[in-house]
Design an enzyme around this catalytic site. Structure first.
Site, PDB file in Angstrom:
ATOM      1  N   ARG A   1      47.638  67.144  84.025  1.00  8.19           N
ATOM      2  CA  ARG A   1      47.376  65.339  84.176  1.00  8.19           C
ATOM      3  C   ARG A   1      47.077  65.151  83.041  1.00  8.19           C
ATOM      4  O   ARG A   1      46.790  63.496  83.580  1.00  8.19           O
ATOM      5  CB  ARG A   1      46.469  65.188  85.515  1.00  8.19           C
TER       6      ARG A   1
ATOM      7  N   SER B   1      47.773  60.952  94.665  1.00  5.51           N
ATOM      8  CA  SER B   1      45.866  61.864  94.713  1.00  5.51           C
ATOM      9  C   SER B   1      44.969  61.223  94.034  1.00  5.51           C
ATOM     10  O   SER B   1      45.116  60.847  92.982  1.00  5.51           O
ATOM     11  CB  SER B   1      45.853  63.606  94.081  1.00  5.51           C
TER      12      SER B   1
ATOM     13  N   GLU C   1      41.516  62.234  89.730  1.00  5.05           N
ATOM     14  CA  GLU C   1      43.224  61.886  89.209  1.00  5.05           C
ATOM     15  C   GLU C   1      43.922  60.687  88.783  1.00  5.05           C
ATOM     16  O   GLU C   1      44.489  60.575  87.546  1.00  5.05           O
ATOM     17  CB  GLU C   1      43.613  63.200  89.994  1.00  5.05           C
TER      18      GLU C   1
END
Length: 294
Positions: free
Chosen positions: A166, A217, A287
């Site tokens: 990520r 998320s 995240e």
């Protein structure tokens, strides 16, 4: 800012531009429609020494209630071009990732099945190395065209993008805007690819909240554990602060039940972190990207 940089709006509420429908005003929001107007925008930003940041389609973002200082850049429709040459796809940074995955699957090209339910732009997906179902952008990006703060434009190879979970080089080391990407895909069987995409979309629809605004998320998975599982096991599904609630469908999602403030979401994030650390000794990391005035 003069008109030739594209659409310019002052004190523009960013709740209108984020998927969780939260966010105070941007001092200035600019929507450049081509590379020249984007370069011009950057030139003015640099000249005046103001802060800036780019947003894609506003997923994976939590903007402060106090908004964002400086200039927010949102790529206009001129950055939504697509060119397919065999198994190589060149696509603009403003292109919808879901739309791209759908078109590509119908062309019988494999590699983007994972992206069928990710509600972001191609540029945003490259920036954060978006992924799902065991795959991510790093597996398919051959090179990315980046506009840097100094106005220079470079093609960075997959290696130079320094992708990891990520993240990419664009987040901290070399801040820039992904204006285009070349993706290397594979030929496959159209029916199988479309079926895989549909399976991934159905999975998302069945397991993730789509009936309320959310940002995707909230926490990174502290592998081998999964954030959603830890939060659910801790009995936090449905827990709410103000208008922000932990989704009863998937515990790694916080939904806006109607009038949530960023402060509600931040307090809920902190509460979850405290409980998970107390119960399991695990530090959860976000995240979702938290941006704006503090």
């Amino acid at each position: 800012m003069n008109a030739n940089v594209g659409k310019v709006k002052r004190n523009e509420p960013l709740a209108n531009y984020t998927t969780i429908k939260i966010g105070g005003p941007a001092d200035v929001l600019v929507e450049p429609n081509d590379v020249e107007s984007l370069k011009k925008t950057m030139e003015i930003i640099r000249k005046h020494g103001v802060k800036w940041r780019a947003i894609g389609r506003g997923s994976n973002l939590l903007v402060s209630d106090l908004g964002i200082e400086g200039v927010v850049i949102k790529l206009g429709d001129g950055f939504a071009n697509l060119f397919i040459n065999g198994t190589e796809v060149t696509v603009g940074g403003g292109y919808s990732l879901i739309k791209l995955a759908t078109i590509i699957s119908k062309e019988g090209l494999s590699g983007l099945e994972f992206a069928g339910g990710i509600p972001g732009s191609v540029g945003g997906a490259v920036y954060m190395n978006a992924g799902a179902h065991g795959s991510d952008m790093s597996k398919i990006v051959k090179k990315a065209q980046i506009l840097f703060e100094d106005g220079s434009i470079e093609w960075l190879t997959n290696e130079e993008m320094e992708f990891s979970y990520r993240t990419s080089v664009l987040q901290h080391k070399r801040p820039g805007i992904c204006i285009a990407a070349v993706l290397q895909l594979k030929e496959g069987k159209r029916e199988e690819i479309v079926a895989e995409m549909q399976k991934n979309k159905d999975y998302r629809r069945e397991t993730q909240p789509w009936n309320y605004p959310c940002a995707g998320s909230i926490f990174r998975n502290p592998l081998p554990n999964y954030a959603g599982k830890l939060i659910e096991t801790a009995g936090l599904k449905g827990y709410s602060i103000g208008g922000a609630k932990i989704s009863e469908q998937h515990a790694n999602f916080i939904v806006n039940t109607g009038n949530a403030k960023a402060e509600d979401v931040l307090n809920l994030i902190q509460h979850v972190k405290n409980i998970i650390h107390k119960l399991y000794g695990i530090h959860l990391e976000t995240e979702v990207e938290i941006i704006g005035r503090k």
